[in-house]
Design a protein around this motif. Structure first.
Motif, short mmCIF file in Angstrom:
data_model
loop_
_atom_site.label_atom_id
_atom_site.label_comp_id
_atom_site.label_asym_id
_atom_site.label_seq_id
_atom_site.Cartn_x
_atom_site.Cartn_y
_atom_site.Cartn_z
N LEU A 23 21.23 57.43 41.74
CA LEU A 23 21.01 57.27 40.41
C LEU A 23 22.29 57.78 39.56
O LEU A 23 22.76 58.99 39.77
N LYS A 24 23.11 56.91 38.72
CA LYS A 24 24.19 57.60 37.97
C LYS A 24 23.45 58.37 36.83
O LYS A 24 22.48 58.06 36.39
N ASN A 25 24.33 59.39 36.44
CA ASN A 25 23.54 60.27 35.48
C ASN A 25 24.80 60.85 34.62
O ASN A 25 25.87 61.20 35.21
N GLY A 26 24.46 60.88 33.22
CA GLY A 26 25.69 61.49 32.28
C GLY A 26 26.90 60.55 32.22
O GLY A 26 26.72 59.27 32.54
N PRO A 27 27.97 60.75 31.78
CA PRO A 27 29.29 60.03 31.63
C PRO A 27 30.03 59.44 32.80
O PRO A 27 29.89 60.29 33.79
N TRP A 28 30.19 58.05 32.77
CA TRP A 28 30.80 57.58 33.83
C TRP A 28 32.19 57.00 33.03
O TRP A 28 31.92 56.17 32.10
N ASN A 29 33.38 57.16 33.64
CA ASN A 29 34.56 56.81 33.00
C ASN A 29 35.46 55.59 34.09
O ASN A 29 35.30 56.07 35.04
N TYR A 30 35.87 54.81 33.49
CA TYR A 30 36.43 53.68 34.24
C TYR A 30 37.87 53.49 33.40
O TYR A 30 38.06 53.56 32.15
N GLU B 39 31.00 54.81 29.67
CA GLU B 39 29.40 54.69 30.02
C GLU B 39 28.66 55.91 29.97
O GLU B 39 29.11 57.01 30.43
N MET B 40 27.53 55.81 29.37
CA MET B 40 26.40 56.98 29.30
C MET B 40 25.19 56.81 29.94
O MET B 40 24.78 55.61 29.69
N TYR B 41 24.86 57.47 31.07
CA TYR B 41 23.81 57.17 31.90
C TYR B 41 22.55 58.26 31.61
O TYR B 41 23.16 59.42 31.68
N LYS B 42 21.32 58.08 31.92
CA LYS B 42 20.17 58.85 31.88
C LYS B 42 19.51 58.45 32.99
O LYS B 42 18.85 57.44 32.79
N ASN B 43 19.23 59.22 34.22
CA ASN B 43 18.43 59.07 35.14
C ASN B 43 18.54 57.50 35.54
O ASN B 43 17.68 56.86 36.01
N GLY B 44 20.07 57.08 35.93
CA GLY B 44 19.98 55.79 36.50
C GLY B 44 20.30 54.71 35.51
O GLY B 44 20.64 53.53 35.52
N LYS B 45 19.72 54.82 34.27
CA LYS B 45 19.56 53.82 32.98
C LYS B 45 20.82 54.19 32.18
O LYS B 45 21.04 55.10 31.86
N LEU B 46 21.65 52.97 32.08
CA LEU B 46 22.61 52.90 30.95
C LEU B 46 22.21 52.71 29.51
O LEU B 46 21.30 51.89 29.19
N GLU B 47 22.60 53.68 28.94
CA GLU B 47 22.24 54.10 27.55
C GLU B 47 23.36 53.34 26.68
O GLU B 47 23.11 52.78 25.54
#
Length: 316
Positions: free
Chosen positions: A172-179, A190-198
């Motif tokens: 599960l992705k969590n917190g900030p992801w940068n591309y 992108e900002m994720y919380k417990n695998g959900k894209l917010e």
């Protein structure tokens, strides 16, 4: 008849006392229908069960491994999978149904693809990934409790970062992801919380914001969607191929995997499931005749992507 012939041929070549044989579908469930994919040969040895899976449409080994139960649901010791070209695809080690030890994955050209260490089913330590040319394109570090970080790089050995972020629960992705674009500027945040894209914000190579409605991912598809694909098949598919080759009455589902380029062109066509009787070859022919597809989209740009496409032949 072809399925019976293949089964009989394999039985004669590998038969021995105590073996069990089953026809399985793509979900490894017993079947006697048109979704058959594997011939499973299972034999008890030294207190465990050893299973070999053969691809029915190619009569080649797809997998061999050890299990603790007769139904082969609790993997134990090594599991070895193979590409259609017979090259090793992966080597995984299990203990009582849980992954333990080092898992190795390989490209179909034999080059190493991935090396990951598991402890009681959790990723642990530093893992590396390589592209088909042998260049490192992925690096992860996990703590054995499901928490980790990942940095993915563009292929080609230039060392340019494509994405970076954190994982929880291993998947599960969590917190900030940068591309990032190849020039190093931020492509998406992108900002994720417990695998959900917010939230997701996208940018051009020069740093200009892209409209939110374009900051989405879309799979590649045939122009006109399902209706367009159906119309193309009605005009170009030779539906009588399996009839002429003596296929039994019923529905026969083939599955193909191919690459849709950023320009919509199709390449690297591979038949994942071939019911036989000329259907796989006809599927390849029709895909090669296909016009350009609508390419996949990611963060406001067209990208190369894999596409799985089913095709059902009906014999009446």
């Amino acid at each position: 008849m072809r399925l019976l012939f293949i089964t009989a041929l394999l039985t004669l070549s590998i038969a021995s006392l105590g073996q069990q044989q089953q026809i399985l579908n793509g979900n490894f469930e017993p079947t006697d229908g048109n979704d058959s994919r594997y011939l499973a040969i299972t034999e008890k040895k030294d207190g465990k069960w050893h299973r070999v899976l053969y691809l029915l449409h190619q009569t080649t080994v797809a997998m061999q491994g050890w299990y603790l139960d007769e139904k082969c649901t609790i993997a134990d010791s090594l599991q070895i999978w193979y590409h259609d070209n017979k090259a090793v695809s992966s080597i995984k080690e299990y203990r009582n149904g849980v992954m333990n030890g080092t898992t190795l994955e390989f490209h179909d050209n034999g080059m190493m693809k991935d090396s990951v260490t598991y402890e009681n089913g959790r990723r642990k330590g530093i893992s590396l990934g390589w592209d088909k040319d042998g260049y490192i394109n992925d690096s992860t570090s996990f703590d054995g409790q499901g928490n980790g970080v990942q940095m993915h790089m563009y292929s080609g050995g230039e060392g340019k970062v494509y994405s970076a972020g954190r994982w929880i629960q291993d998947t599960l992705k969590n917190g900030p992801w940068n591309y990032y674009h190849k020039n190093g500027t931020v492509m998406a945040k992108e900002m994720y919380k417990n695998g959900k894209l917010e939230t997701c914000k996208c940018f051009t190579e020069t740093g200009e914001p892209i409209a939110d409605e374009l900051c989405i991912e879309k799979e590649a598809e045939f122009k006109g969607g399902q209706e367009g694909w159906a119309a193309f098949l009605r005009k170009n598919l030779d539906a009588n191929v399996p009839v002429r080759k003596g296929a039994p009455v019923g529905y026969h589902r083939a599955m193909a995997l191919f690459v849709v380029g950023a320009d919509g062109s199709i390449s690297d066509i591979k038949i994942l499931h071939d019911p036989g009787f000329g259907m796989g070859a006809e599927f390849i022919r029709i895909l090669k005749k296909s016009p350009k597809w609508v390419p996949a989209q990611q963060y406001g740009r067209n990208v190369k992507a894999y596409r799985k496409q089913p095709l059902t032949f009906v014999v009446q």
